[in-house]
Design a protein around this motif. Structure first.
Motif, PDB file in Angstrom:
ATOM      1  N   LYS A 578       9.262   4.597  -2.440  1.00  0.00           N
ATOM      2  CA  LYS A 578       8.602   3.263  -2.206  1.00  0.00           C
ATOM      3  C   LYS A 578       8.021   2.783  -0.864  1.00  0.00           C
ATOM      4  N   ILE A 581       5.575   5.468   0.774  1.00  0.00           N
ATOM      5  CA  ILE A 581       4.350   5.256   0.458  1.00  0.00           C
ATOM      6  C   ILE A 581       3.638   4.030   1.040  1.00  0.00           C
ATOM      7  N   LEU A 582       4.759   2.924   1.551  1.00  0.00           N
ATOM      8  CA  LEU A 582       4.191   1.796   2.154  1.00  0.00           C
ATOM      9  C   LEU A 582       4.092   2.112   3.535  1.00  0.00           C
ATOM     10  N   LYS A 585       0.636   3.817   3.714  1.00  0.00           N
ATOM     11  CA  LYS A 585      -0.454   2.938   3.364  1.00  0.00           C
ATOM     12  C   LYS A 585      -0.820   2.046   4.537  1.00  0.00           C
ATOM     13  N   SER A 589      -4.589   2.710   6.426  1.00  0.00           N
ATOM     14  CA  SER A 589      -5.407   1.532   6.740  1.00  0.00           C
ATOM     15  C   SER A 589      -5.878   1.341   7.948  1.00  0.00           C
ATOM     16  N   SER A 687      -2.036   8.872  -0.642  1.00  0.00           N
ATOM     17  CA  SER A 687      -2.727   7.881  -0.955  1.00  0.00           C
ATOM     18  C   SER A 687      -3.019   7.779  -2.482  1.00  0.00           C
ATOM     19  N   TYR A 690      -0.428   5.560  -4.272  1.00  0.00           N
ATOM     20  CA  TYR A 690      -0.304   4.103  -4.219  1.00  0.00           C
ATOM     21  C   TYR A 690      -0.190   3.388  -5.640  1.00  0.00           C
TER      22      TYR A 690
END
Length: 690
Positions: A578, A581-582, A585, A589, A687, A690
């Motif tokens: 988790k 992934i964060l 991300k 971005s 990606s 997510y």
């Protein structure tokens, strides 16, 4: 009120291989209808014999209640200035047979209205509903080969001849699928008084068992066949290797199974076991018997008769006569074929077309030979054995034995090859290069065998794509392309072959001459294979996003794909993933918003902040570690190494602005983030997670 509902559909002999599926679909369609109509019940049972499918619903709630809603006058028009109901309101409540005290209000579009709702007993419509649900449940049974048999333009697997429909003791009268419903059941075909009048739904299926010589319960019938067969075989010191697919088929062929023991001429045991078993089980639908001590096939077998005969010896003699006759033919072909050197059959393959646009089977074996030679560098199989096996692998197609028993191709080739002095490796490969034939079949484990199997299947798949025979839609797959692709994938994964699948496809494609649009064909092949890989992992209960995150990375080795999917799946529900992934991300971005051209490498002289220095130091350490882990395909350990970046990246984002006044520093920081993102992409496309 709870009642028992029964519907039995009497049909001409249903195809045994699809009987269970038809009956279970009938049940599932009925369950769907019950849920849709909000009708409660306790249990729903299905029954099936060759001549009937039935559904019995116990404790069916026949009290259907329906909520009726009534909207009256608007509040502004419902009462006069003294607060009394107006004439329109009085007429409305009188029509409904209620008092003003039973009325409530409802608000719609900023306006209030008088409103009343009540539940209405609608039990008189239960019979109509059951008829509708029954028609839906029958007509929505998917069958491969349907037929029409009356003027109603109705299609089904076999002609429907009778429909029984009872709710407790009441006959639900109607005409369904062109047939009037009744309460008449049909006994076993060999009973003279063939008809039973059913008084009550709960009597089913007991009445058929007691007076009809029919075991309508499929599971009971199946268990009876298995248990009684095993018991009778134990009496002679034997045992059975019952394949469920054969047991299901035999169960679907009989209504009143009677187990009989028989034996064929012992001299036929000199024939190949695979041939004997094929004739006993696949052709004659008997059970072959093995010796408990030697574990060898015996000349005994089990017959499942559909009649409790007063003279079972006649049934046994009839079946033995048929079996001995087939074995006698097989023995004749076996001796005749072996008089010709096995290699001599190869030239005859020139006369047999593999596919009109792809040449003869002789030409196919030449392509297989060329491709298998290339494959051996990855499988490390003996090249001479592979070439010899490629030359001989289709020779048995020209024998009388395989002409008579096509399912024996490969098996017969092995025996003939051994008879004429070929090595065990070559003979085994001739047999095993057809494996796996089905999704349940085993994968060849011998290097020569799986090298040849891979070459054969790849050649067929690529060849069919080159001539545009690559159409698959729904259940339609006329050339078994899905099965071919899945077999190829299974062979590679099971034997842990480090082979670039797309180079293999390209190599096969190059063997074909005068092929246009090779790039387009290869692209179609890649997509087709990737779709089948996705299907395999979905069946293994992997999460779709995990599979897609790996497959979109253009990885060309199946072992790599397998290792990555399993590594991500292992930690999918962990905090580590988790946070990974964060991290990805947040980095992505930032990079998405940047259109600048980044540096090829990080410029260390532009690193000013402590947070940057920590990341750079950690990044170098992680890169060195995972470089070794990539070689070993230790993707779970790679992910855990990447997890170490989470806190430093957070500190970086919390304390440092990317948009520095110094443009070079800004680009350098973006370059650093890009390097981190690339490390993630080396494992999977995060990606998608997510």
């Amino acid at each position: 009120m709870n009642k028992t509902f029964l519907i039995e559909v009497g049909i001409e002999e249903l195809p045994p291989k699809s009987l269970r599926t038809i009956a279970e679909t009938f049940q599932s369609n009925m369950v769907h209808s019950l849920i849709k109509n909000n009708i409660k019940y306790k249990t729903i049972l299905w029954f099936a014999t060759p001549r009937r499918i039935a559904i019995k619903i116990e404790k069916l709630n026949t009290n259907i209640t329906k909520i009726k809603k009534y909207k009256g006058p608007s509040i502004t028009n419902a009462f006069n200035h003294l607060g009394y109901p107006t004439k329109s309101t009085q007429c409305w409540i009188k029509k409904l047979g209620i008092t003003i005290n039973q009325v409530s209000r409802i608000k719609e579009k900023n306006k209030e209205w008088l409103y009343y709702e009540c539940s209405v007993d609608n039990s008189q419509t239960i019979e109509k509903k059951l008829i509708e649900m029954s028609i839906f449940s029958i007509t929505h049974i998917s069958v491969s080969n349907s037929m029409k048999w009356n003027t109603e333009n109705i299609q089904f697997s076999r002609p429907i001849r009778n429909i029984v429909m009872l709710l407790d003791n009441k006959l639900i009268k109607d005409k369904i699928l062109g047939i009037k419903t009744n309460r008449l059941l049909f006994r076993h075909t060999l009973i003279q008084e063939n008809i039973i009048r059913l008084s009550h739904a709960h009597e089913y299926p007991t009445i058929l068992l007691k007076s009809g010589k029919i075991i309508a319960d499929y599971t009971i019938r199946k268990n009876k066949i298995q248990v009684e067969s095993e018991n009778i075989v134990n009496t002679i010191g034997g045992y059975l290797k019952i394949r469920n697919i054969l047991l299901e088929e035999i169960t679907s062929l009989v209504e009143w199974p009677v187990v009989l023991l028989a034996n064929f001429n012992e001299t036929f045991l000199s024939l190949p076991n695979e041939l004997l078993i094929h004739i006993i089980e696949n052709q004659q639908k008997h059970f072959a018997i093995y010796d408990q001590n030697s574990h060898k096939l015996t000349n005994n077998f089990v017959i499942i008769s559909n009649i409790d005969s007063k003279c079972p010896k006649n049934i046994i003699l009839g079946n033995v006569r048929v079996l001995n006759s087939k074995f006698s033919d097989a023995k004749f072909f076996f001796k005749k074929d072996q008089k010709i050197p096995f290699n001599n059959y190869r030239s005859l393959l020139k006369n047999v077309i593999f596919q009109t646009s792809l040449g003869s089977i002789f030409e196919k074996t030449n392509r297989i030979k060329e491709l298998v030679t290339w494959i051996t560098q990855f499988t490390h199989a003996d090249i001479k054995d592979c070439i010899r096996a490629a030359n001989l692998c289709k020779c048995d197609l020209m024998t009388d034995m395989v002409f008579e028993f096509p399912e024996m191709q490969g098996y017969i080739g092995m025996y003939y090859a051994l008879h004429h002095g070929e090595s065990k490796n070559v003979a085994k490969a001739i047999k095993e290069h057809y494996l796996p034939r089905t999704s349940q079949d085993i994968v060849p484990l011998n290097p020569v065998s799986y090298s040849l199997a891979l070459a054969d299947k790849i050649d067929t798949l690529v060849g069919l794509f080159t001539i545009g025979k690559n159409s698959t839609s729904g259940d339609k797959d006329p050339f078994s392309l899905r099965r071919l692709a899945i077999a190829i994938i299974r062979i590679i994964l099971t034997n842990k072959l480090s082979i670039d699948l797309f180079k293999l496809l390209n190599q096969s494609l190059n063997i074909y001459n005068n092929i246009e649009n090779k790039t387009l064909i290869l692209k179609s092949l890649k997509k087709f294979i990737l779709d089948k890989i996705y299907f395999i992992y979905i069946k293994q209960k992997h999460i779709p996003s995990v599979i897609k995150s790996v497959l979109t990375c253009n990885i060309t080795q199946l072992l790599d794909i397998d290792a990555r999917i399993k590594a991500i799946s292992d930690i999918y529900h962990s905090d580590a993933l988790k946070l990974l992934i964060l991290t990805h991300k947040r980095i992505s971005s930032i990079l998405i918003l940047s259109n600048e051209v980044l540096y090829e490498e990080i410029k260390y002289e532009l690193i000013k902040k402590q947070e940057e220095k920590i990341i750079i130091s950690l990044l170098e350490s992680i890169q060195n570690k995972i470089q070794v882990l990539f070689v070993k395909k230790e993707y779970k350990l790679i992910l855990l190494e990447l997890y170490n970046l989470y806190k430093p990246v957070c500190d970086f984002f919390n304390n440092i602005k990317i948009q520095d006044k110094n443009y070079s520093i800004k680009i350098n920081r973006l370059t650093m983030l890009k390097k981190i993102q690339n490390l993630f992409l080396n494992v999977a496309n995060f990606s998608i997670l997510y």
